[in-house]
Scaffold this motif. Sequence first.
Motif, PDB file in Angstrom:
ATOM      1  N   UNK A  15       0.827  -1.210   0.000  1.00  0.00           N
ATOM      2  CA  UNK A  15       0.000   0.000   0.000  1.00  0.00           C
ATOM      3  C   UNK A  15       0.855   1.251   0.000  1.00  0.00           C
ATOM      4  N   UNK A  16       1.884   1.232   0.848  1.00  0.00           N
ATOM      5  CA  UNK A  16       2.779   2.400   0.939  1.00  0.00           C
ATOM      6  C   UNK A  16       3.561   2.581  -0.356  1.00  0.00           C
ATOM      7  N   UNK A  17       4.008   1.471  -0.928  1.00  0.00           N
ATOM      8  CA  UNK A  17       4.820   1.520  -2.149  1.00  0.00           C
ATOM      9  C   UNK A  17       4.025   1.967  -3.362  1.00  0.00           C
ATOM     10  N   UNK A  18       2.771   1.578  -3.394  1.00  0.00           N
ATOM     11  CA  UNK A  18       1.969   1.930  -4.570  1.00  0.00           C
ATOM     12  C   UNK A  18       1.425   3.360  -4.490  1.00  0.00           C
ATOM     13  N   UNK A  19       1.438   3.947  -3.277  1.00  0.00           N
ATOM     14  CA  UNK A  19       0.977   5.336  -3.153  1.00  0.00           C
ATOM     15  C   UNK A  19       2.014   6.265  -3.765  1.00  0.00           C
ATOM     16  N   UNK A  20       1.560   7.265  -4.509  1.00  0.00           N
ATOM     17  CA  UNK A  20       2.492   8.187  -5.154  1.00  0.00           C
ATOM     18  C   UNK A  20       2.873   9.272  -4.157  1.00  0.00           C
ATOM     19  N   UNK A  21       4.173   9.316  -3.777  1.00  0.00           N
ATOM     20  CA  UNK A  21       4.642  10.313  -2.802  1.00  0.00           C
ATOM     21  C   UNK A  21       5.338  11.474  -3.488  1.00  0.00           C
ATOM     22  N   UNK A  22       5.751  11.268  -4.715  1.00  0.00           N
ATOM     23  CA  UNK A  22       6.451  12.316  -5.453  1.00  0.00           C
ATOM     24  C   UNK A  22       7.915  12.432  -5.086  1.00  0.00           C
ATOM     25  N   UNK A  23       8.381  11.505  -4.231  1.00  0.00           N
ATOM     26  CA  UNK A  23       9.804  11.550  -3.829  1.00  0.00           C
ATOM     27  C   UNK A  23      10.547  10.412  -4.502  1.00  0.00           C
ATOM     28  N   UNK A  24      10.532  10.379  -5.826  1.00  0.00           N
ATOM     29  CA  UNK A  24      11.114   9.275  -6.592  1.00  0.00           C
ATOM     30  C   UNK A  24      12.580   9.024  -6.308  1.00  0.00           C
ATOM     31  N   UNK A  25      13.448   9.985  -6.528  1.00  0.00           N
ATOM     32  CA  UNK A  25      14.889   9.804  -6.362  1.00  0.00           C
ATOM     33  C   UNK A  25      15.248   9.560  -4.906  1.00  0.00           C
ATOM     34  N   UNK A  26      14.600  10.309  -4.009  1.00  0.00           N
ATOM     35  CA  UNK A  26      14.894  10.153  -2.570  1.00  0.00           C
ATOM     36  C   UNK A  26      14.554   8.744  -2.113  1.00  0.00           C
ATOM     37  N   UNK A  27      13.384   8.252  -2.561  1.00  0.00           N
ATOM     38  CA  UNK A  27      12.959   6.896  -2.179  1.00  0.00           C
ATOM     39  C   UNK A  27      13.914   5.852  -2.746  1.00  0.00           C
ATOM     40  N   UNK A  28      14.378   6.111  -3.971  1.00  0.00           N
ATOM     41  CA  UNK A  28      15.317   5.195  -4.617  1.00  0.00           C
ATOM     42  C   UNK A  28      16.618   5.118  -3.810  1.00  0.00           C
ATOM     43  N   UNK A  29      17.084   6.301  -3.354  1.00  0.00           N
ATOM     44  CA  UNK A  29      18.324   6.341  -2.563  1.00  0.00           C
ATOM     45  C   UNK A  29      18.153   5.616  -1.238  1.00  0.00           C
ATOM     46  N   UNK A  30      16.967   5.783  -0.625  1.00  0.00           N
ATOM     47  CA  UNK A  30      16.701   5.063   0.646  1.00  0.00           C
ATOM     48  C   UNK A  30      16.746   3.566   0.401  1.00  0.00           C
ATOM     49  N   UNK A  31      16.154   3.160  -0.698  1.00  0.00           N
ATOM     50  CA  UNK A  31      16.155   1.732  -1.053  1.00  0.00           C
ATOM     51  C   UNK A  31      17.559   1.213  -1.275  1.00  0.00           C
ATOM     52  N   UNK A  32      18.370   1.986  -2.008  1.00  0.00           N
ATOM     53  CA  UNK A  32      19.750   1.561  -2.278  1.00  0.00           C
ATOM     54  C   UNK A  32      20.542   1.449  -0.978  1.00  0.00           C
ATOM     55  N   UNK A  33      20.330   2.403  -0.071  1.00  0.00           N
ATOM     56  CA  UNK A  33      21.027   2.356   1.233  1.00  0.00           C
ATOM     57  C   UNK A  33      20.581   1.128   2.015  1.00  0.00           C
ATOM     58  N   UNK A  34      19.274   0.831   1.955  1.00  0.00           N
ATOM     59  CA  UNK A  34      18.764  -0.351   2.684  1.00  0.00           C
ATOM     60  C   UNK A  34      19.381  -1.623   2.134  1.00  0.00           C
ATOM     61  N   UNK A  35      19.489  -1.700   0.789  1.00  0.00           N
ATOM     62  CA  UNK A  35      20.073  -2.895   0.178  1.00  0.00           C
ATOM     63  C   UNK A  35      21.524  -3.053   0.600  1.00  0.00           C
ATOM     64  N   UNK A  36      22.279  -1.948   0.643  1.00  0.00           N
ATOM     65  CA  UNK A  36      23.693  -1.996   1.056  1.00  0.00           C
ATOM     66  C   UNK A  36      23.804  -2.455   2.511  1.00  0.00           C
ATOM     67  N   UNK A  37      22.921  -1.881   3.344  1.00  0.00           N
ATOM     68  CA  UNK A  37      22.949  -2.254   4.759  1.00  0.00           C
ATOM     69  C   UNK A  37      22.661  -3.749   4.923  1.00  0.00           C
ATOM     70  N   UNK A  38      21.801  -4.270   4.077  1.00  0.00           N
ATOM     71  CA  UNK A  38      21.454  -5.694   4.179  1.00  0.00           C
ATOM     72  C   UNK A  38      22.620  -6.601   3.835  1.00  0.00           C
ATOM     73  N   UNK A  39      23.382  -6.154   2.840  1.00  0.00           N
ATOM     74  CA  UNK A  39      24.561  -6.955   2.478  1.00  0.00           C
ATOM     75  C   UNK A  39      25.474  -7.090   3.690  1.00  0.00           C
TER      76      UNK A  39
END
Lengths: 423, 141
Positions: free
Chosen positions: B105-129
């Motif tokens: 639900x949260x992911x499908x909602x349009x927040x308008x923060x495309x690049x920022x959300x992408x960066x958060x995701x990339x940081x999360x993926x790095x942290x997971x590694x």
Amino acid sequence: MSRKATPRLRAALWLTAVGIVASLAAGRPEPVAVAAPFALLAVAGLAERRPRPFEASLRLERERAHEGERIHGELELSSASASDRLEAVLDVAAGVVLEQEQNRALTLQPGERRTLDVALRCDHWGAQTGLHLRVRRYDRLRLVADEQDLMLDAQLRIYPHIDALRALARPFETQAAVGDQVARVKGDGIELAELRPFVPGDELRRVNWRASARTGELVVNQHHPERNTAVLLFLDTFAEVAKTSIGPLDQSVRAAAALAQRYLARRDRVGLMVVGGRVRWLRPASGAAQVHRIVDTLLEARATGSRPGDETTFAFPDRTIPPRALVLALSPLLEERIVHKLVELRGRGFDVAVVEVSPLPFLEILGEKEELALRLLRLERDLLRSRLRERGIAVVEWTEGESLETAIRTTEEFRRRARVVRS
Amino acid sequence: MGATVALLGALGIAALLLALLAVWDDGLVAGPALLLVAYTASLVYVGAPLDRSAPLVGAGLIACVELGSWSLELRDGAEERPVRRLGSLVLLLFVALAASTVVFGMGSASTGAGLALWLVGAAAATALIVLIAMPARTDRE
């Protein structure tokens, strides 16, 4: 205590990472939504605290048993931490078989004490001193597994089955105390030795009136006294060739126990010398307790590896061998140092006999020329036996499956003949 | 592209089967991961606007991992309270479904923060590694 991530936690971490990366790459929210529950599991697993250590104790119904017997016991487990799933595996050494109907994992509450019934089947003699318990505990979500290896303080001594023996190798010389063997010297006893003319001082009850009437002069009986003997059982644990628990050492231990029991039943003094990596010995003594002391020492006997050409001498306590004792060796005669020691003891005047526990049935000779190798080995061993016999040491080969009684009778036969030649 | 999706899916199922039949517990990690990749590839291939069944896919993968792990555990000893364990599993599936739905639900909602959300995701993926490396290090200890 060591901790391992279970496949659940590893899957949770990987799927979270794959979900995020896939979501970023595809620019879609679905993969991260799929990975979301895995992310929660991953966080829960990484936040899981280490549990308190386990405590375990094993109570056996008795500490001593004979081969073939079953021992029941209770294994008690407790921990201050909860375990959603607890797997406990009791490690027993060779010779003991754990009889369990089925593996069962437990659920343990904090502070709860669980008691498990344990049944052990004693298959082979030995001293079981180091019983280990391996415990694996899972947390509530089963994301991490904590493993602990516990040393249990229970001890179990399994005594070998002892065959009853009738024949014995009798020492040439007797000791001073009263026993069952007729001494060669003359004195007070039952066995008639000879008749001799009466001399002043002889007791009247010793006069043989019939012989005196025939000869016309007083003749007295002379007897052999019954004395005990001293025997040192010399057990060679060097160069075990068998890969299983059945081998020359096993045969030697059983033979030593049977011989000790038989000699001690005759009121003889029996000592033990276990020669291997280190020398263990028991001074000769008599009495029922000595059987237990000897068997207890035999249980500790372990096969010792031997390197060809190893010239290291072992500390042999020669002074523990009483004078006029019979040194009865049970050895596969594979170790040159043992052969030298036996020859040396004979050279110093000790009465030495060897029951050669044949290693041949246990040897695995690989290669095409197996038959030739075996023939050469047999020839070498024949030569060794001849060398020992030349020095007055009775050597009898005792192979697996043959009765010890026969081997001992053959030894005694050889010694009797040797005595005739010597006298 | 369709063949690649099918191949990835088949590999994922094969890894799961291998895990169960050959007691290869890494198959329980590789199998669901391959299935997730196959699922993502199928979404890209089909080009559907939003797949509302994503939370069910998440719960399904959780069920695969849980039941597979349980099956492997049974080889080391039968469960003392299997019914209780089954109850815990059902609860876990409901929680997984709820969490997945919320994130979806949260992911499908349009927040308008495309690049920022992408960066958060990339940081999360790095942290997971980094996080993945931690249990591996614990294993070595």
